[in-house]
Design a protein around this motif. Sequence first.
Motif, mmCIF file in Angstrom:
data_model
loop_
_atom_site.group_PDB
_atom_site.id
_atom_site.type_symbol
_atom_site.label_atom_id
_atom_site.label_comp_id
_atom_site.label_asym_id
_atom_site.label_seq_id
_atom_site.Cartn_x
_atom_site.Cartn_y
_atom_site.Cartn_z
ATOM 1 N N LEU A 45 19.512 17.507 6.309
ATOM 2 C CA LEU A 45 20.350 16.660 7.154
ATOM 3 C C LEU A 45 21.214 15.672 6.387
ATOM 4 C CD1 LEU A 45 17.689 15.860 9.911
ATOM 5 C CD2 LEU A 45 19.405 17.680 9.893
ATOM 6 N N VAL A 46 21.183 15.698 5.076
ATOM 7 C CA VAL A 46 21.894 14.681 4.296
ATOM 8 C C VAL A 46 23.403 14.713 4.504
ATOM 9 C CG1 VAL A 46 20.105 14.436 2.545
ATOM 10 C CG2 VAL A 46 21.946 16.081 2.194
ATOM 11 N N ASN A 47 23.961 15.851 4.865
ATOM 12 C CA ASN A 47 25.407 15.947 5.081
ATOM 13 C C ASN A 47 25.789 15.934 6.563
ATOM 14 O OD1 ASN A 47 26.188 16.138 2.311
ATOM 15 N ND2 ASN A 47 25.389 18.206 2.296
ATOM 16 N N PHE A 48 24.817 15.643 7.444
ATOM 17 C CA PHE A 48 25.075 15.559 8.881
ATOM 18 C C PHE A 48 25.371 14.102 9.238
ATOM 19 C CE2 PHE A 48 22.508 19.365 10.724
ATOM 20 C CZ PHE A 48 22.785 20.151 9.626
ATOM 21 N N ASP A 49 26.260 13.875 10.196
ATOM 22 C CA ASP A 49 26.397 12.511 10.708
ATOM 23 C C ASP A 49 25.171 12.224 11.578
ATOM 24 O OD1 ASP A 49 26.870 13.469 13.387
ATOM 25 O OD2 ASP A 49 29.000 13.653 12.947
ATOM 26 N N ASP A 50 24.966 10.958 11.917
ATOM 27 C CA ASP A 50 23.745 10.576 12.642
ATOM 28 C C ASP A 50 23.608 11.275 13.987
ATOM 29 O OD1 ASP A 50 22.893 9.001 10.567
ATOM 30 O OD2 ASP A 50 23.332 7.084 11.543
ATOM 31 N N GLU A 51 24.709 11.484 14.680
ATOM 32 C CA GLU A 51 24.643 12.141 15.987
ATOM 33 C C GLU A 51 24.153 13.586 15.846
ATOM 34 O OE1 GLU A 51 27.621 13.345 19.670
ATOM 35 O OE2 GLU A 51 28.216 11.734 18.316
ATOM 36 N N ARG A 52 24.701 14.298 14.880
ATOM 37 C CA ARG A 52 24.274 15.687 14.671
ATOM 38 C C ARG A 52 22.864 15.755 14.093
ATOM 39 N NH1 ARG A 52 29.979 16.105 13.466
ATOM 40 N NH2 ARG A 52 30.937 17.536 14.950
#
Length: 98
Positions: A45-52
């Motif tokens: 999840l390190v490259n996901f924004d918080d919503e995703r």
Amino acid sequence: NESLVHVAGMSEGTADQLYLALRLASLERHMEHHAPIPFVLDDILVNFDDERAAATLKVLGKLSERTQVIYFTHHMHLVDLAKASVGKSQLFTHTLGA
């Protein structure tokens, strides 16, 4: 106007989301005909924004009702996001000492 985007043209986060979706679909298909197997993830999840990331954590929480999900991260904000996104009965955290 829709256009085809190759994986090489995707951002790192979008490519990570695509690969995770494919892994999840593969696991779901496997579990239709076989015993569940643990699903192990390392900092996906390190490259996901918080919503995703929150949406993904909810999906993983739901998946944990059918099989063991193990997610490794060293990003404490993702742990906090998991605590806010996933039911307490679905989440166990373990923090390693420094």
